[in-house]
Structure formats: C-alpha cells, structure tokens
Write a protein that holds these residues in place. Structure first.
Motif, PDB file in Angstrom:
ATOM      1  N   TYR A 158     141.077 100.276  71.281  1.00 41.58           N
ATOM      2  CA  TYR A 158     140.041 100.419  70.270  1.00 41.58           C
ATOM      3  C   TYR A 158     139.630  99.027  69.796  1.00 41.58           C
ATOM      4  O   TYR A 158     140.475  98.129  69.654  1.00 41.58           O
ATOM      5  N   PHE A 159     138.325  98.874  69.526  1.00 44.71           N
ATOM      6  CA  PHE A 159     137.788  97.610  69.030  1.00 44.71           C
ATOM      7  C   PHE A 159     136.992  97.892  67.760  1.00 44.71           C
ATOM      8  O   PHE A 159     136.121  98.772  67.741  1.00 44.71           O
ATOM      9  N   ARG A 160     137.288  97.146  66.721  1.00 45.23           N
ATOM     10  CA  ARG A 160     136.617  97.372  65.446  1.00 45.23           C
ATOM     11  C   ARG A 160     135.151  96.936  65.511  1.00 45.23           C
ATOM     12  O   ARG A 160     134.793  96.013  66.231  1.00 45.23           O
ATOM     13  N   ILE A 161     134.318  97.619  64.733  1.00 49.62           N
ATOM     14  CA  ILE A 161     132.953  97.180  64.499  1.00 49.62           C
ATOM     15  C   ILE A 161     132.979  96.318  63.236  1.00 49.62           C
ATOM     16  O   ILE A 161     133.268  96.813  62.141  1.00 49.62           O
ATOM     17  N   LEU A 162     132.719  95.032  63.401  1.00 47.30           N
ATOM     18  CA  LEU A 162     132.826  94.103  62.276  1.00 47.30           C
ATOM     19  C   LEU A 162     131.647  94.213  61.334  1.00 47.30           C
ATOM     20  O   LEU A 162     131.777  93.935  60.135  1.00 47.30           O
ATOM     21  N   SER A 163     130.469  94.580  61.826  1.00 45.29           N
ATOM     22  CA  SER A 163     129.294  94.757  60.976  1.00 45.29           C
ATOM     23  C   SER A 163     128.412  95.827  61.595  1.00 45.29           C
ATOM     24  O   SER A 163     128.405  96.021  62.814  1.00 45.29           O
ATOM     25  N   ARG A 164     127.631  96.506  60.756  1.00 44.46           N
ATOM     26  CA  ARG A 164     126.751  97.558  61.230  1.00 44.46           C
ATOM     27  C   ARG A 164     125.522  97.638  60.328  1.00 44.46           C
ATOM     28  O   ARG A 164     125.511  97.057  59.233  1.00 44.46           O
TER      29      ARG A 164
END
Length: 874
Positions: A131-137
């Motif tokens: 899993y890889f985090r979404i740092l900004s959206r």
C-alpha cells in the motif's frame, strides 16, 4: 459427509483434476465487468427466417431475473450493445466494482467493535504492505457529467478523441472513462451539445449532461482517483486487459512453449483505516501466440470434417480469448456456425458487414471470409427499463487464446518455466512495486497529470504492525504436538488416530494392466494402517475392462448396500470415468468411494506416502476422526457455505452448506441446493440451515448457544446482497416456529436443560482473491510472514469489522492472506476470540496434514459443491 474428502491425492492424480483446471482457468481469466460488447449479429434474410428459440430465464446473484439467448440463432442474437448507455455512476456495471462495496457499512451496528476491532493476543511483528499513501488530494468540488454519442461509438479511444476536439470548452483538466466525464469547473449549461467529425467524415453529436456535484469527501471521488490512476497507467504505455493493466513493451517470452507473459499491475485506491491509499500488486497475463482461427484449423486437421464441430465446441466453449484491437477479454459461450464476417448487422440504423466494420473501426482486414463467428454473452446489466444487452460476435482471426490448457497444466516443464517468471519472492515483488512507483513519481508527463488534479503518492510502501497468534497444539490420539511449520504430516506418522472404525467390507476395482499396481497398493495399505490404529480387512478384488461401460457394470453387479467403501484404480485421468464412478456411488447407490489414478501409485519410492494419504481418506469417509485442536467454546456450531459454478458445461450452480455437529468440529452435516446457472446468492439457505440445526439437536439434545457462519465465494459488489438476503434467511431460520418447537421438545424431554434461547449469530464473509500482500523482515531479508499472522488495523476498512490472516506457509513465491469481513455479529465474541477461532478452524481440514488458507467448513463446502457438480446432470 462421505464425499467431502476426495483428497489432495485427487488434486494431483485422479479424475477431478481436469475439471479443476478448467474451473481455475475460467475463474482467473473471466472478466469481472465486461465492457460494452463489440458488434452484434448479422441480419440477413436467410437468418431472419430461422426459428426463434425460447430464451432461458437466468437468476442473477441478487435475485434479479434477466433473459439471455440460449442459442446462437439470428433471432436470439439481434439485441446488440452499441456503446455506453445513459446511466449514472452507480448503475454502470463496468466501473462499479472500483468502489469495492463502498457504502456497505456493517460495523456501525456492532457495538462491541465501534471503538476498536483489534485483537490483543500474540506477539507483535513489523510488516511491510503493498500500500502507498496518498500524500495530497484535490480539495475542490468535482463536477460529474454523462456523455452520450449519436450515433453510438463502440471504441472508447474514438469517443475520447471526438470529445477532446472541444478542449476550449472543456478545459485541459478533465477525466473521461468512455461515458462519464469529470471536470473541476462547471460548464455554462446543464446540458451542452457538441458536434464532432470522424476521419471518415461521419458527423457525431455529443451531449454532455451534468449529473452530480461531488465534494472532496464524497465516496464517488474514490472512483475519480482510480480513473486518474488508470490515466497514469496509460501514460506509461500500459494496456488494459480485463481488470488490470499490462506492459506489452516488456514481454517475457517463453519461445519453447509458444507463450508470452505480459507483466502488469492490479491497482485500487480506497479509503482505509489510516487514510486513502493506493493498493498495488504485481499481475501477469499469459498469452498464447496463436489465434482461435489457427487453433480451429489445427482441430480440423486433427479430427477431420466429420468430428470437427464436436471437437471445436468441446475445446473452445468456456475459454477466454483476447481481442488485441481493443485489449478486452471475452469468454466463448457459443459458436455461430451459420455466421461469417460477410454477414451484416445494424449499426446506427444502417446495415454494415463485419468485414467493413473492422476495417473502418479498427483498420483491420479479414483474410478468411468463410470463418465462423464466436459468441460471447454480455454479463453486465443494461440501464433500468432497457432490454438486456445482447451478445458480442467475435472474429476468430482477431481472437488470441489466453491461459493454459489442461495438457499445458500437466506439463511439468511448462509450469516450471512459468513459475520462474510469475512466482515472485517477497523481495522481488517489493522491488518491482518500488520500481514502478518510482517511475510514477519521476515521469514528467505523469507528474504533470497528477499535479493538475493535486494528487501525490508516497514513494515507499506502508509499514504496519501485525500480530502472530500462538501456535496451535494438534491433538492426535495419545499424542500432542505443535504445528510449528504449518505441516504435521511427519509428526502424525505411526500415531493412532482419534477414532478409526474398522473397515471390513470393502472393494478394490482395477484393470488387468494395473493388477500389479493394485496388489502393491493393498500391501502398502496394510503396512501403514496398523500403526495408525486402523483395522483393515482384505477387500474383494474386482477386475474390470478399460471401458466406461465395463466399469459401471462392475460397480452395479458388485456394490451392495452393506459395502463400506469402494476404491477404484483408474488407468487414466479421464474425467468421464471419474464422474461415472461418483455419479453411481453418490446418486444411485450411496457408498463412500476413493478414486486413484494408476500412474500416481506406480512409483515405488512414493508409494508409502501416497498410501498413507489414501488410508487417511478411507478412515474419514467411513466416519473416522484424524486429529483435533482445542476449541474452548461450548455448544458452538460452525457453518461453511460456498457455491460452485460450472457455467462452461452449461450446468446449474450448486450451493453447499456444511455444519459441525460436535464440540471438536470433527463431524459434519452437509446439504446441497441446486440453483440457476451463475447464481451465487443462495435461495434455499433457510431450509439447509434448518436441517443442520435439527441434526445438531438430535446429536447434542440441546440447541447451540452460538452459530458462526463462514460464507465463502462472495466477490466485490455482492456484499450488500449477503447482508440483506442471506443473513435475513439465517435469522428467519433461528426465529422460526419450527426451531422453537424443537427447543421445547428437547426441554420437556429432560429436566436438566435450561430454558431454550435463540442462538447468537455471527456471519463472516471469506475472500481469497485479494491483492493485499504482507512481508516481514526476518534475519535481515524480506520474507513471508509466519503462519498465524493477523492484520486488523491500518489497511482494514473503517466501515467494516474485518481482518486479514496469513495461515499458510508457502515454499515458493509470496503468500496470499485471506480477508475476513464480519458482516453480522451478535455472538458476544471479542475480536481476539473471533480471530483465534478462525485460525483454529484452518487446522481442521482432513484432506491436508497442515494449515489451509480458509476455515475447514468453507473448504468442505467447496469440495461438496464441486463433487455434486460432477454427478448432477446438465
């Protein structure tokens, strides 16, 4: 439960292997959500005069009915799906699975897990997850539009090109998936009409209609993120096949077997406990370098014109093919023998031939004008109120075979070469994921696309905390040993079993050619049975001719009602003979049976091991018990439910229920329910569970206090149906007047019984086909987590009471965990108790002397449904 255990031996040797291989190939290659099919059926005058066959009513998983053509006639194939219809985001079957049951919130109704659903037992372990985090959206309102084309356009690439001719109106920031358009700004009008022109000069009217305004917190934004990431994959020159994306520019060729492997990735962006994250795993697509047309030509040369139709239907129906002009996969359901590429069909109100259609739409020339067409029925639902989408007709010349045949799967050399490329170790898997995410973060075009929408991904996989549950003790006769390596086949040798009824009246069937093999097997059985406490008498030795009719006649003449067991040594692994044995001994003359292929027991060096497994199977099928684990809960009934679908063979689906009858979970009640083809949700669940409850009370003289149901085989998008439909049936069964009456009868028969109370219930959905992977750092190297590893935080879903368990130990590649989702729970069990009970049940499958991937009742239900599909007629 005589036939629940056609053993690991059967998996590797007897007649069910071919059926399993076909089932595996279908389940791996079957598209989860077919896009709009290609062109449909021609309307020639000759075809229109054909007799129309009645359509067959088919029950879908959610209880809805749809009508599908039952034969490839012109009248039955007139309904053609031409492009995407006007549907909302929730109605589009082609993309709804991206939401992965979004909106099904079951945790909120369970008070004991509202604050925490994590267990406490076991030792902590640090894990790496894919899993890889979404740092900004994005933090702005997103506008959703539906796009309609008139005349309809089948090609998604063509639809995009026609729409993007109007960049001055739409703007540069846009996402379009073929039917739904996302924009960060609102257009001037609610409905905007645009006009475009194809290269051939055809005028196309495009209608863009506003359907929704989505705030950043909207669950639908998750689909938007997935669409953006699919755009990223296309920028990286990856091609979509079925659900996933693959890289055709980096193929792994196996020329000696005429196979090509396309490496790729399966991705999903979802909301998890610790935030919105990208889940990504490595995937592989096995392609064969031959078209269906070449395969059919080879069949004609092999079988001749007289047997060509029969052989072609047998070999092709049920296979998955790839059409490279649009990189879509289809399953061959029928063959339209009276249709060729010269036939015509209606497109936009005008007649066009298949030959001209492929030339104008894809620039492809059909070289063989007399080839027949392949039929693939649409599996998706059309818009509400509209007729169901019709089948797609495919040209064999443009269809490439995918997957492996039964003959390929039995070829050790092919499977070894394939596993070298596809079975990645944890270090190889994580290295490939890291390399890919680095390409995403370093590619300028990709970063430009992501920055347009304000998206940014972490470049390191997620680190989480897990727990390793205590090792379970295996209780076998007078001995207790630990399952340190998840395999106790060595420890159990020479130790008496928990119970072993005497086997006195049994028969051994064999052919004359296999007479020596049969006698060697019998002598070895006597040697291995004595140390395990099995009392084995000499069987009746019956010889039969190597023909199916002779085998059936031998069974009919010799098997009597008092026969305890029938062992059949089959000369080859032909499935028809295996089905013949099982059908007669399961349906017409109920007798436990064991089939073994002669080749399996012809190796002297492995005969002792194989004979031991056969002896264990014989003991189980006459009611014996091998081992047990300590389960401290009293009056607990465990239920396993699964369904088996043999759609390619045209058979009805089979639903199976298996329920425990004693505290040690070593004796089981079984019940099967016949369902419509392809139906997963069980209609007769209430009646099956009612029979299990009555059997329990007859055995224990009291009702169970808890019932834990493990429901296997539920895919994405079906969770709500299980919650609303199957759980309701289970609750109705527990609350039924018949159950109350049984409790009162039991109460009046003994003054020691307490007043009857309804059992407490827990329903757990078991999912095996998941993309989650977990790795542990052991001795400085990345390795598979040890058996018993539990993950119940960070990567679980906030709206669910769910957890992962790694119960297996694999020798090659990366281990796949099992995902458990408790959708209903009034049992009062703490999360720790539910996890430990689930792990204990993974030790109780008697077909394998080790820990399996799912709880034993689930696997028993699967084996029972598979067995019944072999003996039940079409």
């Amino acid at each position: 439960m005589h036939e629940l255990m056609d053993t690991k031996l059967i998996d590797s040797s007897d007649m069910s292997e071919r059926g399993k291989a076909r089932a595996r190939s279908r389940s791996r290659g079957r598209p989860r959500w077919p896009e709009a099919p290609g062109p449909g059926v021609p309307q020639t005058q000759e075809a229109s005069r054909q007799t129309r066959l009645p359509a067959e009513t088919e029950m879908l998983g959610r209880g809805r009915q749809r009508t599908a053509p039952s034969a490839a006639t012109a009248e039955g194939l007139l309904e053609i799906s031409a492009g995407f219809q006007r549907v909302t985001i929730g109605e589009r079957g082609g993309r709804r699975r991206d939401l992965h049951d979004e909106g099904v919130c079951t945790r909120q109704s369970m008070g004991h897990v509202k604050d925490s659903k994590s267990g406490v037992s076991g030792s902590p372990i640090e894990l790496r997850a894919n899993y890889f985090r979404i740092l900004s959206r994005p933090q702005w309102i997103l506008f959703q539009y539906h796009v309609d084309f008139n005349p309809p356009m089948e090609s998604r690439r063509l639809r995009s090109a026609l729409l993007f001719q109007h960049s001055e109106i739409l703007g540069s920031a846009r996402i379009f998936d073929g039917a739904i358009l996302f924009l960060p700004q609102r257009l001037h009008n609610t409905e905007t009409t645009l006009f475009s022109e194809t290269r051939q000069g055809e005028k196309v009217r495009i209608t863009v209609t506003l359907t929704n305004e989505l705030p950043p917190s909207s669950p639908v934004c998750l689909q938007f993120y997935n669409i953006i990431f699919r755009r990223v994959l296309r920028i990286l020159n990856m091609q979509q096949i079925g659900r996933h994306y693959y890289n055709p520019n980096d193929p792994l060729d196996i020329p000696q077997h005429r196979l090509t492997i396309w490496p790729g990735f399966c991705t999903a962006i979802l909301q998890y406990e610790s935030g919105i994250m990208l889940s990504m795993d490595v995937s592989h697509k096995v392609l064969r370098s031959e078209t269906v047309l070449g395969f059919m030509i080879a069949l004609r040369q092999q079988h001749g014109d007289r047997r060509f139709v029969e052989a072609c239907t047998k070999e092709l129906v049920g296979l998955i093919v790839l059409t490279k002009y649009n990189n879509k996969t289809y399953r061959i359901d029928e063959i339209a023998w009276d249709h060729t590429p010269n036939n015509t069909f209606k497109k936009g109100g005008t007649e066009i031939s298949f030959k001209n259609y492929y030339k104008t739409q894809y620039g492809l020339d059909i070289t063989e004008g007399n080839q027949v067409l392949l039929v693939s029925h649409a599996k998706r639902q059309g818009p509400v109120g509209a007729p169901p989408p019709g089948p797609a007709l495919l040209v064999p010349e443009f269809c490439y075979l995918t997957g492996l045949t039964d003959q390929m799967r039995s070829d050790f050399s092919i499977m070894k070469d394939l596993s070298y490329h596809t079975r990645l170790t944890p270090e190889q898997r994580e290295s490939r994921l890291n390399r890919f995410i680095s390409n995403v973060n370093r590619n300028p075009e990709v970063q430009s696309e992501l920055s347009t929408w304000g998206l940014n991904f972490d470049n390191k996989p997620l680190t989480i905390q897990g727990r390793v549950l205590p090792t379970e003790n295996i209780l076998q006769g007078p001995r207790t040993y630990c399952a340190w390596t998840a395999d106790w086949s060595r420890e159990m040798r020479g130790v008496p079993l928990n119970s072993s009824p005497p086997l006195q009246c049994w028969m051994l069937f064999f052919t004359r050619r296999n007479g020596d093999v049969a006698h060697s097997l019998l002598q070895t059985l006597f040697r291995v049975c004595q140390p395990m406490g099995m009392r084995l008498q000499r069987p009746a030795m019956i010889e039969y001719e190597d023909r199916q009719e002779s085998l059936l006649r031998a069974l009919q003449q010799n098997v009597a009602p008092g026969t305890q067991m029938v062992v059949v040594i089959l000369p080859t692994n032909r499935k028809d003979k295996y089905d013949c044995v099982k059908k007669y001994l399961c349906v017409e003359c109920a007798t436990p049976s064991q089939c073994v292929v002669a080749r399996t027991i012809s190796r002297p060096q492995a005969l002792m091991t194989i004979a031991t497994k056969i002896a264990l199977q014989l003991n189980c099928k006459i009611g014996g018990e091998l081992w047990r684990v300590e389960i401290p809960l009293d009056l607990l009934m465990v239920v396993g439910i699964d369904c088996y679908h043999d759609i390619a063979a045209g058979k009805r689906s089979i639903g199976a229920l298996v329920a425990s009858l004693n505290k040690d979970m070593t004796q089981w009640y079984s019940k099967c329910v016949l369902q419509s083809r392809g139906q997963e949700i069980m209609d007769g669940l209430k009646g099956a569970l009612q029979g299990a409850l009555e059997a329990w009370m007859m055995r224990n003289n009291k009702p169970p206090t808890r019932i834990v149901v493990y429901r296997d085989g539920v895919g994405d998008g079906m969770l709500q149906s299980v919650v609303n439909y199957e759980v309701k049936q289970i609750m109705d069964c527990i609350r039924s007047a018949r159950f109350e009456y049984m409790c009162v009868v039991m109460l009046t028969s003994s003054i020691t019984l307490p007043p009857p109370t309804r059992p407490k219930l827990a329903v757990v959905v078991v999912k095996k086909r998941i993309s989650s992977r977990f790795f542990a750092r052991i001795d400085g190297k990345l390795a598979n987590p040890p058996p018993g590893t539990v993950i119940d935080s960070d990567v679980t879903r906030p709206e669910w009471y769910d957890f992962f368990i790694v119960s297996q130990a694999v020798r090659m590649g990366s281990v796949t965990p099992t995902h458990y989702n408790v959708v209903y729970d009034s049992s009062g069990l703490k999360p720790d108790h539910m996890q430990r009970l689930t792990y204990k049940l993974c030790h109780m499958y008697y077909n394998w002397q080790g820990i399996i991937r799912v709880p034993a009742p689930c696997q028993y239900a699967h084996k029972l449904a598979f067995l019944l599909s072999a003996v039940y007629p079409q």
